[in-house]
Structures are given as C-alpha cells and as structure tokens.
Scaffold this motif. Structure first.
Motif, PDB file in Angstrom:
ATOM      1  N   PHE B 252      13.419 -39.879  45.172  1.00  0.00           N
ATOM      2  CA  PHE B 252      14.858 -40.335  44.774  1.00  0.00           C
ATOM      3  C   PHE B 252      15.897 -39.704  45.343  1.00  0.00           C
ATOM      4  O   PHE B 252      16.876 -39.920  45.806  1.00  0.00           O
ATOM      5  CB  PHE B 252      15.083 -40.228  43.113  1.00  0.00           C
ATOM      6  N   ASN B 267      20.950 -43.282  40.207  1.00  0.00           N
ATOM      7  CA  ASN B 267      20.729 -43.494  39.062  1.00  0.00           C
ATOM      8  C   ASN B 267      19.394 -43.212  38.497  1.00  0.00           C
ATOM      9  O   ASN B 267      19.148 -42.281  37.513  1.00  0.00           O
ATOM     10  CB  ASN B 267      20.667 -44.937  38.546  1.00  0.00           C
ATOM     11  N   ASN B 268      18.339 -43.415  39.427  1.00  0.00           N
ATOM     12  CA  ASN B 268      16.977 -43.083  39.120  1.00  0.00           C
ATOM     13  C   ASN B 268      16.814 -41.453  39.483  1.00  0.00           C
ATOM     14  O   ASN B 268      15.932 -40.944  38.610  1.00  0.00           O
ATOM     15  CB  ASN B 268      16.009 -43.966  39.994  1.00  0.00           C
ATOM     16  N   HIS B 271      18.133 -39.984  36.233  1.00  0.00           N
ATOM     17  CA  HIS B 271      17.156 -40.041  34.945  1.00  0.00           C
ATOM     18  C   HIS B 271      15.756 -39.121  35.264  1.00  0.00           C
ATOM     19  O   HIS B 271      15.522 -38.705  34.036  1.00  0.00           O
ATOM     20  CB  HIS B 271      16.459 -41.760  35.120  1.00  0.00           C
ATOM     21  N   VAL B 272      15.603 -39.151  36.248  1.00  0.00           N
ATOM     22  CA  VAL B 272      14.116 -38.219  36.291  1.00  0.00           C
ATOM     23  C   VAL B 272      14.624 -36.715  36.250  1.00  0.00           C
ATOM     24  O   VAL B 272      13.840 -35.849  35.627  1.00  0.00           O
ATOM     25  CB  VAL B 272      13.366 -38.405  37.783  1.00  0.00           C
ATOM     26  N   PHE B 274      16.978 -35.609  34.307  1.00  0.00           N
ATOM     27  CA  PHE B 274      17.257 -35.606  32.889  1.00  0.00           C
ATOM     28  C   PHE B 274      15.679 -35.493  32.159  1.00  0.00           C
ATOM     29  O   PHE B 274      15.644 -34.510  31.292  1.00  0.00           O
ATOM     30  CB  PHE B 274      17.884 -36.780  32.403  1.00  0.00           C
ATOM     31  N   ARG B 275      15.236 -36.053  32.439  1.00  0.00           N
ATOM     32  CA  ARG B 275      13.345 -35.905  31.960  1.00  0.00           C
ATOM     33  C   ARG B 275      12.864 -34.684  32.442  1.00  0.00           C
ATOM     34  O   ARG B 275      12.265 -33.994  31.608  1.00  0.00           O
ATOM     35  CB  ARG B 275      12.390 -36.943  32.580  1.00  0.00           C
ATOM     36  N   THR B 303      22.586 -44.828  31.543  1.00  0.00           N
ATOM     37  CA  THR B 303      22.112 -43.174  31.935  1.00  0.00           C
ATOM     38  C   THR B 303      23.094 -42.390  31.717  1.00  0.00           C
ATOM     39  O   THR B 303      22.718 -41.204  31.029  1.00  0.00           O
ATOM     40  CB  THR B 303      21.600 -43.222  33.371  1.00  0.00           C
ATOM     41  N   GLU B 306      23.593 -41.535  28.065  1.00  0.00           N
ATOM     42  CA  GLU B 306      22.363 -40.725  27.472  1.00  0.00           C
ATOM     43  C   GLU B 306      22.319 -39.333  27.807  1.00  0.00           C
ATOM     44  O   GLU B 306      22.459 -38.498  26.846  1.00  0.00           O
ATOM     45  CB  GLU B 306      21.297 -41.547  28.052  1.00  0.00           C
TER      46      GLU B 306
END
Lengths: 131, 315
Positions: B252, B267-268, B271-272, B274-275, B303, B306
């Motif tokens: 990403f 965005n992705n 997200h990753v 954040f994970r 996202t 969150e």
C-alpha cells in the motif's frame, strides 16, 4: 451471491480481528477491495472521455456533424465501464490539437469513431455501437 | 439448363473460397511471423474423455500442464451440466480459478494461440465440430503445431494425439467463436499477454480463488508492470487477507507513492498501519484519503473516524 457472502464474511472477519485488538466503536472501516480500485480507473476513463468531448475542436466537429454535445455526454454516462475503457483507449491515439492538416483529419477520424461507438453516427462499417 | 449448372458450380466455388481459413492462409503463406516452425508439448497429460465430458477432461489436461493436479471426476460437478450434456465457458473459467490457476482468455487470433504453444502453454479451445446451424460443441487442448505440414496437435476426446489440418481446425474454432483460454500457474505470464487483461484475470482469481494464488498472480503482473495500481493494491489486499501485514503495508505504501492521487491506496495504508498500532502514521494516511475524496470517500471517512476514536481513547 457468493461474492456478497464472501464480502460479508471478510467484513465480519476484519471486524472480529479489529475488535480483538482494541475495542472499537466504529467497526465498519475496512480495506477497499481491489475491484473497486479499478472502479477508480473506470471513473478516470469516464472523465477522460468527457473531457475529450468538451474540447473546443471536438465540440465544433460534433456540431458540424449535427450531434448535440449534451446528448453525446449523456450517452457517455450510460455506457458500462468496459465500454468507456474501450473508447478511452481510442483517445490515446487522438492528437492533442488540430495543429496540422493531418492532425485535424485524424482528430475527425477519432471523433467519428467515438460517435460511432456511442451509437450517434454510423460512418464505419466495422464499429458496433455499445448499446 | 447447362448454364444454370455452370452458374451453380461457380457460386459453389465462390462460396468455398469465401470459406477458406483466412488466418491459416496468412500464417502459412504470409511473411514469416517469428514463430518456431514446429512445437509439441509432449509432456502435457492426457485424460481420455468420458461420454460428453470434454470440458472437465480438457480442464484437467490444462491444469495438469500448469502443475496443478486435478482429476476430471473432481471437476465434473463444478462444470458439467447434465441436462445440457456439456460445460459452459464461464464455468470452465470459474473452475480454473477455483483450482488456483489464472484463467486467461486469448485474443481470437490463431497466431496468438500458436505463440502460446511455442511458449509452452497448452490452450483449451472451443470447437464447433458440426455446422453453424447444427452445432456440435467440443473442448480440446491444443498442444502443438507444425507450420510446414499445416497441422495442429490436440488432446481431444479419447485421442491422445489428434493431428488436424490447421485450416480445418480454424474452421471449427471460428465456428466456436475463436475462444481459447490458458490455465496458468499464477505469476507466469502468457506470451501474448496484455496488461489490462492479465490484471483483470488476477482480479477474477482474487474474487473466486485462493488468496495465495491471486497474490502470486499480482506479483507476477508487477514484475512486468511495476506501476499498475490495481495489481499493487491487489498484492496488498491479498497479503492482508493472508495475515501478512508487513507485506500489505509495503504494497500500500508503494501504491500511495506511485499513485499519490489514489484515495484507495491511502485508505488501505491507513487501515493496515492502524492494525499495526502505528496510529500517528495511520492518521496522516487516512486524512490524505479523505482529502482526495472520490467514490471511496465514505469508506475513507470511516477509517479516519475509527483511528481518531482509538486515539481519543488512548489518551
């Protein structure tokens, strides 16, 4: 059907994984699937075709052909992503402006090709309108 | 009366010329194409066909050549329609993917088909062995050709090595819509590959096949076209699906660097990150995704919300 089940399962899994890590009030956020990335590409193609139809020299040609520019734009909106991609591919061959006789001729050729594909004209025997 | 017979003969002759296989003629008589004069993929396995089940037999043959072991009996329930005594093309494509192979549809060009054989890729072909108005559909696997003899070699029905005249083949193939597909081990590119077609094939594999196979297919596509956004995002999404967050992040990040205007990439990435508990970096990426807007703005906003909520909580 299977796709939506799969999507639902993956959503649930992501939610579950996220929830296990940290308790989350907004559990919906997720990855944008690969297929929707190409939807972005499709949007870009559509924008390109629209921009082409809006070009001054193209509008003049359309007018000369008796094609209403707005009708042409409506037609672009009604095409599927794949059909738009096919037309966008043709635009790559179009010259940027009518700066030479050959350039103008070629621009006309491409315009006619596009209007044929849109089903507005029928100049070439080898084109099949998208709708 | 004699004139009428002569006219009929001329008409028939014209009709026959019109029927000549144009691609075969171009290949055999035209300028040299760079194809090797003859090829035969003799190691391609063979599964003799049971009754009407040429589809499963052809698919097992092609999968076997790609190094994916599959018995026709196991494929039958996936692709065989008893009522129609045959298999549909879409089902062959879907079953290819379920077995973890890339299903790649060739252009309807004989030369492309032969070029794939020369590259070591047997191709499943659809033939109409009957007439246009009385069709007899049949799937076979092309495994070789000989230009000097004007022949093609097929694994077909119960024949391990069916030699057919190339022009006859072209007729039967043209009546089947010149449909030919490859079943390729993921990451192996067709000789006649086109970027958009291969990436679409990889995407279809991601949707319906094993994630690991799709990941390899995307990786193969990126070796040839490192700037392809869909393939880069697919690499990230499949890595993520397989739990390899580090690889997903790298993909990403690369996508966002190569395509700074892609909201999906940011965005992705957010997200990753954040994970992976890198909240500050995730926040920056999510904000960028929201700024870019576009069709995925709603997802990007979720996202961002969150991540912001998690940060508030952490304080």
């Amino acid at each position: 059907m299977q796709g939506s089940i799969k999507r639902l399962t993956s959503r649930c899994l992501i939610v579950a994984m996220v929830a296990l890590g940290t308790p989350m009030p907004y559990a919906h956020a997720g990855l944008i699937p690969t297929g929707e990335v190409s939807a972005v590409q499709a949007q870009a193609d559509r924008d390109r075709v629209r921009a082409f139809m809006d070009r001054e020299d193209v509008r003049q040609q359309l007018q000369a052909l008796g094609v209403d520019a707005r009708v042409a734009q409506d037609r672009v909106a009604a095409l599927s992503d794949e059909e738009v991609a096919r037309i966008a591919g043709k635009l790559d061959q179009a010259p940027a402006g009518g700066d030479s006789v050959l350039g103008v001729l070629f621009a006309v050729f491409i315009i006619l090709l596009v209007t044929d594909l849109l089903g507005l004209t029928k100049v070439f025997p080898f084109t099949k309108p998208a709708r | 009366m004699r004139y009428a017979a002569a006219l009929a003969a001329i008409a028939l002759a014209l009709l026959l010329t019109a029927c000549a296989a144009p691609q075969t003629r171009a290949l055999l008589q035209g300028p040299s194409t760079g194809l090797p004069p003859s090829v035969e993929l003799g190691h391609t396995p063979f599964f003799p066909q049971e009754r009407h089940q040429c589809g499963p037999a052809a698919l097992a043959t092609a999968l076997g050549a790609a190094g994916i072991g599959a018995e026709p009996e196991a494929i039958v329930p996936q692709v065989y329609l008893p009522e129609r005594e045959g298999s549909l093309q879409v089902e062959l494509l879907a079953s290819t993917r379920r077995h973890g192979a890339v299903a790649y549809e060739l252009r309807p060009v004989l030369e492309d088909l032969l070029a794939e054989l020369a590259a070591g890729h047997p191709a499943i072909v659809l033939q109409n062995l009957g007439l246009a108005w009385a069709p007899r559909w049949h799937y076979a696997v092309a495994v070789g050709y000989d230009l000097a003899r004007g022949e093609i070699v097929l694994r077909s029905g119960r024949e391990r090595r069916q030699v057919m005249r190339l022009d006859t083949f072209e007729h039967t193939w043209a009546r089947g819509g010149r449909w030919a597909i490859l079943a390729l081990a993921p990451g192996r590119l067709p000789a006649t590959v086109r970027e958009a077609d291969y990436v679409s094939a990889a995407l279809a594999l991601e949707r319906t096949g094993p994630a690991q196979a799709a990941r390899s297919a995307y990786a193969g596509a990126l070796q040839r076209w490192p700037g392809n956004l869909t393939a880069r995002m697919g690499l990230g999404n499949t890595a993520y699906a397989l739990g390899d967050l580090a690889a997903a992040e790298a993909a990403f990040r690369q996508a966002a660097a190569d395509h700074p205007d892609s909201a999906a990439a940011h965005n992705n990435l957010a997200h990753v990150l954040f994970r992976r508990q890198r909240h500050a970096e995730a926040l920056a990426a999510a904000r960028r995704a929201v700024e870019l807007g576009g069709p995925q703005e709603a997802e990007a906003r979720r996202t961002l919300a969150e991540i912001e909520a998690a940060r508030r909580k952490a304080r």
